[in-house]
Write a protein that holds these residues in place. Structure first.
Motif, PDB file in Angstrom:
ATOM      1  N   ARG A   1      -3.578   5.365 -10.278  1.00  0.00           N
ATOM      2  CA  ARG A   1      -2.488   5.201 -11.238  1.00  0.00           C
ATOM      3  C   ARG A   1      -1.170   4.906 -10.527  1.00  0.00           C
ATOM      4  N   VAL A   2      -0.931   5.538  -9.395  1.00  0.00           N
ATOM      5  CA  VAL A   2       0.299   5.278  -8.636  1.00  0.00           C
ATOM      6  C   VAL A   2       0.297   3.840  -8.112  1.00  0.00           C
ATOM      7  N   ALA A   3      -0.855   3.394  -7.617  1.00  0.00           N
ATOM      8  CA  ALA A   3      -0.966   2.023  -7.111  1.00  0.00           C
ATOM      9  C   ALA A   3      -0.756   1.000  -8.232  1.00  0.00           C
ATOM     10  N   ILE A   4      -1.317   1.279  -9.396  1.00  0.00           N
ATOM     11  CA  ILE A   4      -1.146   0.379 -10.541  1.00  0.00           C
ATOM     12  C   ILE A   4       0.311   0.354 -10.984  1.00  0.00           C
ATOM     13  N   SER A   5       0.987   1.486 -10.944  1.00  0.00           N
ATOM     14  CA  SER A   5       2.409   1.529 -11.303  1.00  0.00           C
ATOM     15  C   SER A   5       3.241   0.678 -10.358  1.00  0.00           C
ATOM     16  N   HIS A   6       2.889   0.720  -9.076  1.00  0.00           N
ATOM     17  CA  HIS A   6       3.583  -0.117  -8.086  1.00  0.00           C
ATOM     18  C   HIS A   6       3.383  -1.597  -8.411  1.00  0.00           C
ATOM     19  N   ILE A   7       2.150  -1.975  -8.728  1.00  0.00           N
ATOM     20  CA  ILE A   7       1.857  -3.368  -9.083  1.00  0.00           C
ATOM     21  C   ILE A   7       2.597  -3.761 -10.358  1.00  0.00           C
ATOM     22  N   ALA A   8       2.657  -2.851 -11.322  1.00  0.00           N
ATOM     23  CA  ALA A   8       3.336  -3.141 -12.591  1.00  0.00           C
ATOM     24  C   ALA A   8       4.810  -3.464 -12.369  1.00  0.00           C
ATOM     25  N   ARG A   9       5.465  -2.719 -11.473  1.00  0.00           N
ATOM     26  CA  ARG A   9       6.880  -2.982 -11.192  1.00  0.00           C
ATOM     27  C   ARG A   9       7.072  -4.331 -10.499  1.00  0.00           C
ATOM     28  N   ASN A  10       6.214  -4.645  -9.550  1.00  0.00           N
ATOM     29  CA  ASN A  10       6.303  -5.946  -8.893  1.00  0.00           C
ATOM     30  C   ASN A  10       5.971  -7.084  -9.858  1.00  0.00           C
ATOM     31  N   LEU A  11       5.020  -6.819 -10.742  1.00  0.00           N
ATOM     32  CA  LEU A  11       4.628  -7.838 -11.716  1.00  0.00           C
ATOM     33  C   LEU A  11       5.765  -8.148 -12.672  1.00  0.00           C
TER      34      LEU A  11
ATOM     35  N   ILE B   1       3.639  -9.460 -23.768  1.00  0.00           N
ATOM     36  CA  ILE B   1       4.689  -9.162 -22.789  1.00  0.00           C
ATOM     37  C   ILE B   1       5.993  -9.858 -23.131  1.00  0.00           C
ATOM     38  N   ILE B   2       5.953 -11.175 -23.337  1.00  0.00           N
ATOM     39  CA  ILE B   2       7.203 -11.913 -23.553  1.00  0.00           C
ATOM     40  C   ILE B   2       7.823 -11.599 -24.907  1.00  0.00           C
TER      41      ILE B   2
ATOM     42  N   GLN C   1       5.644  -0.294 -26.255  1.00  0.00           N
ATOM     43  CA  GLN C   1       4.732  -1.430 -26.376  1.00  0.00           C
ATOM     44  C   GLN C   1       4.753  -2.301 -25.110  1.00  0.00           C
ATOM     45  N   LEU C   2       5.960  -2.522 -24.554  1.00  0.00           N
ATOM     46  CA  LEU C   2       6.058  -3.326 -23.331  1.00  0.00           C
ATOM     47  C   LEU C   2       5.394  -2.592 -22.173  1.00  0.00           C
ATOM     48  N   ARG C   3       5.582  -1.286 -22.091  1.00  0.00           N
ATOM     49  CA  ARG C   3       4.964  -0.515 -21.012  1.00  0.00           C
ATOM     50  C   ARG C   3       3.437  -0.600 -21.087  1.00  0.00           C
ATOM     51  N   TYR C   4       2.905  -0.499 -22.293  1.00  0.00           N
ATOM     52  CA  TYR C   4       1.452  -0.614 -22.470  1.00  0.00           C
ATOM     53  C   TYR C   4       0.960  -1.980 -22.006  1.00  0.00           C
ATOM     54  N   ALA C   5       1.664  -3.038 -22.406  1.00  0.00           N
ATOM     55  CA  ALA C   5       1.250  -4.395 -22.056  1.00  0.00           C
ATOM     56  C   ALA C   5       1.340  -4.637 -20.548  1.00  0.00           C
ATOM     57  N   ILE C   6       2.403  -4.162 -19.914  1.00  0.00           N
ATOM     58  CA  ILE C   6       2.589  -4.374 -18.480  1.00  0.00           C
ATOM     59  C   ILE C   6       1.542  -3.601 -17.678  1.00  0.00           C
TER      60      ILE C   6
ATOM     61  N   LEU D   1      -1.418  -2.707 -18.689  1.00  0.00           N
ATOM     62  CA  LEU D   1      -2.694  -3.392 -18.896  1.00  0.00           C
ATOM     63  C   LEU D   1      -2.760  -4.663 -18.052  1.00  0.00           C
ATOM     64  N   ALA D   2      -1.651  -5.410 -18.011  1.00  0.00           N
ATOM     65  CA  ALA D   2      -1.600  -6.633 -17.206  1.00  0.00           C
ATOM     66  C   ALA D   2      -1.738  -6.314 -15.723  1.00  0.00           C
ATOM     67  N   ALA D   3      -1.149  -5.198 -15.276  1.00  0.00           N
ATOM     68  CA  ALA D   3      -1.240  -4.811 -13.865  1.00  0.00           C
ATOM     69  C   ALA D   3      -2.685  -4.559 -13.458  1.00  0.00           C
ATOM     70  N   GLU D   4      -3.451  -3.939 -14.334  1.00  0.00           N
ATOM     71  CA  GLU D   4      -4.863  -3.687 -14.041  1.00  0.00           C
ATOM     72  C   GLU D   4      -5.644  -4.993 -13.960  1.00  0.00           C
ATOM     73  N   GLN D   5      -5.278  -5.942 -14.831  1.00  0.00           N
ATOM     74  CA  GLN D   5      -5.975  -7.234 -14.847  1.00  0.00           C
ATOM     75  C   GLN D   5      -5.666  -8.052 -13.595  1.00  0.00           C
ATOM     76  N   VAL D   6      -4.390  -8.120 -13.211  1.00  0.00           N
ATOM     77  CA  VAL D   6      -4.038  -8.935 -12.042  1.00  0.00           C
ATOM     78  C   VAL D   6      -4.541  -8.297 -10.747  1.00  0.00           C
TER      79      VAL D   6
END
Length: 303
Positions: free
Chosen positions: A273-283, A193-194, A239-244, A246-251
């Motif tokens: 998928r919509v819920a995970i996208s919401h988490i990804a943006r907040n993350l 991610i970083i 690449q960043l989208r993939y990582a974020i 994936l991280a959203a699913e983990q958190v």
């Protein structure tokens, strides 16, 4: 330098003047190069190299699955994971139903006991040998050789990936990023991610970073028509989208704060998928703040 004059003139003085003019006129666009910038650049190379190796290993594992279905389809029922060390050790020694059907039960048992650290023994050996004797699989020396070689390549890739993981872990200590303190995000995922974000200060606000990751909802409107579903833009850094994501699913599974968000969105009738996208943006907004402030996740103001 060439764009400033029609004459083909090159001297050290002219070159220095051209460089000085560029620095003077574009100084707002430049950021100082730091040791952290170097580590982040190296992290990007390491994580992308690792991702390529993981993809190669996944492809080879699919090949192992395919070859087993040809040579010994019943073998898949012997293990919950045919890609485990015990399974690979057996297949390396006996890469086919014909070899396993003729195997000495004592030798097969000893191989299984050693590979599984005494977790499995003679019972499994007898079950595998009996299944091999009644197998409908094909006998093929060439495919047995291919299976053995494919497993060896998987082991080599796994060893290299483990080495890269150690190097990434060491480099993350130098970078000292707070992202890995978020529950569910390990050192490798944090490094992905970083390193893909790069210098955080180039983004004026978290919405710019969300757009760069390509996870902001798109807008489609013309006249009185407005699209009822806002789909993810999927632009910017793949690449960043993939990582974020994936991280959203983990958190969502490991962090109480984001798990509550997931439950709320699902209760509202949103798809997974919509819920995970919401988490990804907040993350990613959380990561933006943590990187700029240096605060860890357990800080009350962040949680």
């Amino acid at each position: 330098r060439k764009s400033t004059s029609l004459r083909k003139t090159k001297t050290d003085k002219i070159d220095c003047r051209a460089i000085a003019n560029i620095v003077r006129t574009h100084r707002e666009e430049f950021t100082p190069f730091t040791i952290k910038s170097y580590h982040i650049s190296e992290l990007k190379s390491l994580t992308r190299y690792r991702q390529n190796l993981v993809s190669d290993r996944s492809r080879l594992k699919n090949s192992v699955k395919r070859l087993i279905n040809i040579l010994f389809p019943e073998y898949d029922e012997m293990f919950s994971d045919i890609h485990g060390e015990t399974s690979y050790t057996i297949l390396t020694e006996f890469p086919g139903n014909n070899e396993l059907a003729k195997a000495n039960i004592v030798k097969l048992t000893n191989i299984i006991v050693k590979a599984s650290n005494n977790r499995y023994g003679r019972e499994l050996a007898e079950r595998i040998r009996n299944a091999a004797r009644n197998s409908i699989g094909t006998i093929s020396e060439v495919k047995s050789e291919e299976l053995r070689d494919t497993i060896e390549r998987i082991r080599q890739l796994s060893a290299k990936i483990a080495e890269l993981d150690r190097r990434i872990d060491e480099m993350m200590k130098e970078v000292d990023s707070p992202v890995s303190t978020i529950p569910g995000i390990g050192k490798v995922l944090a490094a992905m991610i970083i390193s893909e974000i790069g210098n955080m200060v180039r983004f004026k606000n978290p919405d710019k970073l969300v757009a760069y990751a390509g996870i902001s909802p798109s807008t489609y409107q013309s006249g009185q028509y407005k699209a009822p579903i806002a789909r993810m833009e999927k632009r910017g850094s793949r690449q960043l989208r993939y990582a974020i994501m994936l991280a959203a699913e983990q958190v969502a599974r490991n962090c109480q704060y984001f798990a509550a968000q997931m439950q709320k969105k699902r209760a509202e009738g949103k798809s997974y998928r919509v819920a995970i996208s919401h988490i990804a943006r907040n993350l990613i907004r959380l990561i933006y703040r943590m990187e700029l402030t240096g605060e860890t996740y357990h800080t009350p103001s962040l949680a």
